[in-house]
Design an enzyme around this catalytic site. Sequence first.
Site, short mmCIF file in Angstrom:
data_model
loop_
_atom_site.label_atom_id
_atom_site.label_comp_id
_atom_site.label_asym_id
_atom_site.label_seq_id
_atom_site.Cartn_x
_atom_site.Cartn_y
_atom_site.Cartn_z
N GLU A 877 0.86 -1.18 0.00
CA GLU A 877 0.00 0.00 0.00
C GLU A 877 0.90 1.23 0.00
O GLU A 877 2.00 1.21 0.56
CB GLU A 877 -0.90 0.02 1.24
CG GLU A 877 -1.91 -1.11 1.32
CD GLU A 877 -3.07 -0.92 0.34
OE1 GLU A 877 -3.17 0.20 -0.24
OE2 GLU A 877 -3.84 -1.86 0.15
N SER A 895 -0.14 -4.66 -11.05
CA SER A 895 0.07 -5.07 -9.66
C SER A 895 -0.76 -4.18 -8.73
O SER A 895 -1.25 -3.10 -9.11
CB SER A 895 1.54 -4.97 -9.29
OG SER A 895 1.97 -3.62 -9.34
N HIS A 896 -0.89 -4.61 -7.50
CA HIS A 896 -1.71 -3.89 -6.51
C HIS A 896 -1.22 -2.46 -6.31
O HIS A 896 -2.00 -1.50 -6.34
CB HIS A 896 -1.66 -4.66 -5.18
CG HIS A 896 -2.41 -3.99 -4.08
ND1 HIS A 896 -3.77 -4.11 -3.94
CD2 HIS A 896 -1.99 -3.19 -3.06
CE1 HIS A 896 -4.18 -3.41 -2.89
NE2 HIS A 896 -3.11 -2.85 -2.33
N VAL A 897 0.08 -2.28 -6.16
CA VAL A 897 0.62 -0.95 -5.89
C VAL A 897 0.45 -0.03 -7.10
O VAL A 897 0.22 1.19 -6.96
CB VAL A 897 2.10 -1.04 -5.46
CG1 VAL A 897 2.98 -1.48 -6.62
CG2 VAL A 897 2.60 0.29 -4.89
#
Length: 998
Positions: A877, A895-897
Amino acid sequence: MATSEDKQIPRVHNFELVEGMKLQINASGSSIGRNVRVQFQLRNCARTWILHWGFLYRGNTNWFIPAEHPKQGALQTPFVKSGEIYLVTIELRDPKIHAIEFILKDGIHDRWLRLNHGNFRIEIPEIDTNTCLQPIPKDLIELRAYQNWERRGRPNNSPQQQQKDYNDALKELQLQLSNGISLKDLQSSHMTASTKPVFKNKEQIRYGVPSYPCRRHDVEKWLQKNYKGHVKTNTLPSSSFVALVENSLGADNVISRQSYHMDHEIVVLSKIISSDYHILVAVNMKGAAILHWGISKCSPGEWLSPPPDMLPEKSKMVAGACQTYFTDIATARGSFQMVDVNLQKRKFVGIQFVIWSGGSWIKNNGENFFVGLHPMDPKDKNFVSKVDGDDKVKWLLDEISCREKEAERSLMHRFNIAAELTERCKGEGELGLIAIMVWMRFMACRHLTWNKNYNVKPREISEAQDRFTNLLQKIYSSQPNDREIVRLIMAFVGRGGQGDVGQRIRDEILVIQRNNGCKTGMMEEWHQKLHNNTSPDDIIICEALLNYIRCGFKIDAYWQTLNCHGLSKQKLASYDRPIVSEPRFRADAKESLTRDLTMYLKTLKAVHSGADLESAIETCYKGHNSVISDSFGSLSSKLRECLTFIKAHIHDESINQLMEKLVDSRIELHPVLGTARGRAKDLLFLDISLASAIKTTMERGLKDLNFSHPPEIMFFISLLLESLCLSVVNNEDLIYCTKDWYRVSESYRTNDAQWALQAKAILDRLQLVLAERSQTYQKKFQPSVKYLGCLLGVEKYVIDNFTEELVRAQSEAVLSILINRFEPVLRKVANLGCWQVISPVEVCGFITSVNELITLQNKVYRRPTIIIASRITGEEEIPVGVVAVLTPDMPDVLSHVSIRARNNKVCFATCFDQNILRNLRLKEGKAVSIRLKSTNLIISDISSSNLSLSSSALPSIPRGITFKRKIFRGKYAVSVEDFTPDMVSSLSINPFFLRIIY
């Protein structure tokens, strides 16, 4: 000059013996050079013969034997089989030796072979006419000078510098001749390594630009697919007899299988039958056979009589053992004999046994057979599963831990135990070999004790190594899926050897001490260690002594060499035979000590080093290249040419031609590594050492590469890719990358943006393949590392970094470095800039540097902050208050970030220029602005007084999150065609829109 008498002394002697046998004797070196080597080759013999020999001093007819103080007597050395011939090799260092006399003894019948009722006699030349005072041809000196000039980038030389180059080349060639390389080999290596000499005379040089040819091989021939994947197997490479036994006795609840191939085949099964532990021993022999056995309660070396209540049928007790007659088993598929030993629920370490049949004992290479019992509870319903989960072989790791106390007594004990456990864990497949590999690496890195209160002869250590590595070579040939792990183990263990290989460590140090007057102090302490506890540390000690001598007897050079290899004063003093003194030598012994210790270093490496290239080549060259010729046939000449060049140029400053010859040697070796007979192990060690030399040579040459000249970099990437394809088992992706790299290398055009884009795409794919291999190593190895490391008390930092250091020790690491340094050049040609912008946002903030973004997850910044993070996994995060994240890492754009950065309007970008990142880190705590220009970022310094949280950070910091609930449409699963923004998230529906567009 060599005298006429010397020239008349033959170097090769041939004798016709009885029964069609032929004896050939090859003598090399000279007594004055203290490098005499005499090799005896017996051909057309059907049994073992023994060389009964001694050496003579001039004017003395008595036989003497090598020792610290030579004494009268004779030695008997058995001939060792090598392919179709039998060999004995004798190396002599005493300059006073005039001749060797010998007779041959039949190893079975009591008879002797003599020469005309007398002794055979081989005189030793005093001077080596092959290397002594030979004139070096002028054109060879000029060619060497030209090559040296070319390696320096072809600078504009003055006449004085040209003369110096010529003189330096002459000295280099004279040094190589003095080291035993023949003039013929030097001429061959130079002519194969270069074009025609371009000197008109030693003052004139033609200037030009070095060329780098495009490589192309049929790499698909090297494909090694692991079709079964990395799944544990419960079976050995099965023979028909193993199948017969399992079909007859049942393969259910089998804990382990062991198979031994003697004159007959022996199969041992460990099974659970009605909650009891049974050992089933089956043989395919005819006639009466008896199992002579005992139990081991506390240690594998223990032999005790079994309790009377567990004796099988047809058994009787004898002194200290039980003897059980085998029972005939007949089936429709065949017959065999078997003994069933029911150990009930007793917790023994195992059983030992031998077999009596046909009037003789059947043993396991001269030792007892041993069947170990796995430390498990038979009441456990998962008892038959030897693997804890799918990530490690728990029983084997537990067994290693239990045996470590015995293994630390000496390297002989450790290698014998390793051979035994490797034989027992064959059925575990790759995971079993990984456990052995982890144990051997802990040992090789000195995290385990090598010797403790036990004296062992070097010969015994080398024979234990030989037995272990012979087993590993057989696994390499029979289990192709496990070859990558086997290569790692062999590199950690060393070659070893039978006969006089290990014994020479003891004998030669005595000669060195006597010839150079150094029988006291440090040399005597080292001599005692060598005689009783030799280890790989002795290679480092010998190298330290050589550096000490070469530097004019400066003691700092001695300690610097030891310390940089992890040997301190405390470590030397901790040996069972401690070394507490510093070396002290006579100044007049410098030359002879350098020569003798250089030869002795080869002896040490031949036993202890698994990846030393020089000793590997020497081993394969023994007997006039018999190993290479017997194994390769028509390919041997090309391989010999490559190895000759490598020997002559291994320490060259320029690596271009050396790297090419190293890789070409591996390509020549590859077809026969899994199929060669006779000296297959030597060829495998040669390939391992070549692969290691490729990595170290490339690392050494990185500093001299011209990354602005793409053909040069493409050439080296091709070489490293080819070498990697030859080493890796699952190499399909690497082969595809190599084929694409061949194509893009051939289509190179200067400053062509389209070509640069294609090259970068291939390297991006290759980087993903290398990253996946690293992750695979971590997944495979680390569970065993953690479990065994904790059991053995290895320090936590060693356990945590084990796999990472192992990956860095492979050639993938240097290939990745090469790619990373080449990528900015490609980006510049392709007009890609040095930034890859994932979330394009213009911001201002204060710079903060961190190693990993994940360490900031719970942090809140009260002023706009620009994070420079060296490592990003993609799952992090972005902390509150951060307006930009810059990194050299390459997280996936999905990707999540990356998604969080775009959603929160945070600038997120990857930088490919280390200089830019380095300059940004120097601005720690300072304010900068980030602006967008095309696909690049423009970063400028600004005044911190004008920068506040309200002006810059507020737009980037979410003040609240509102969730909009999706409406349930009555279906728990929907196809992609039915996706709508009201039904699924943007992360799910956006790929659907992209598919429609494209």
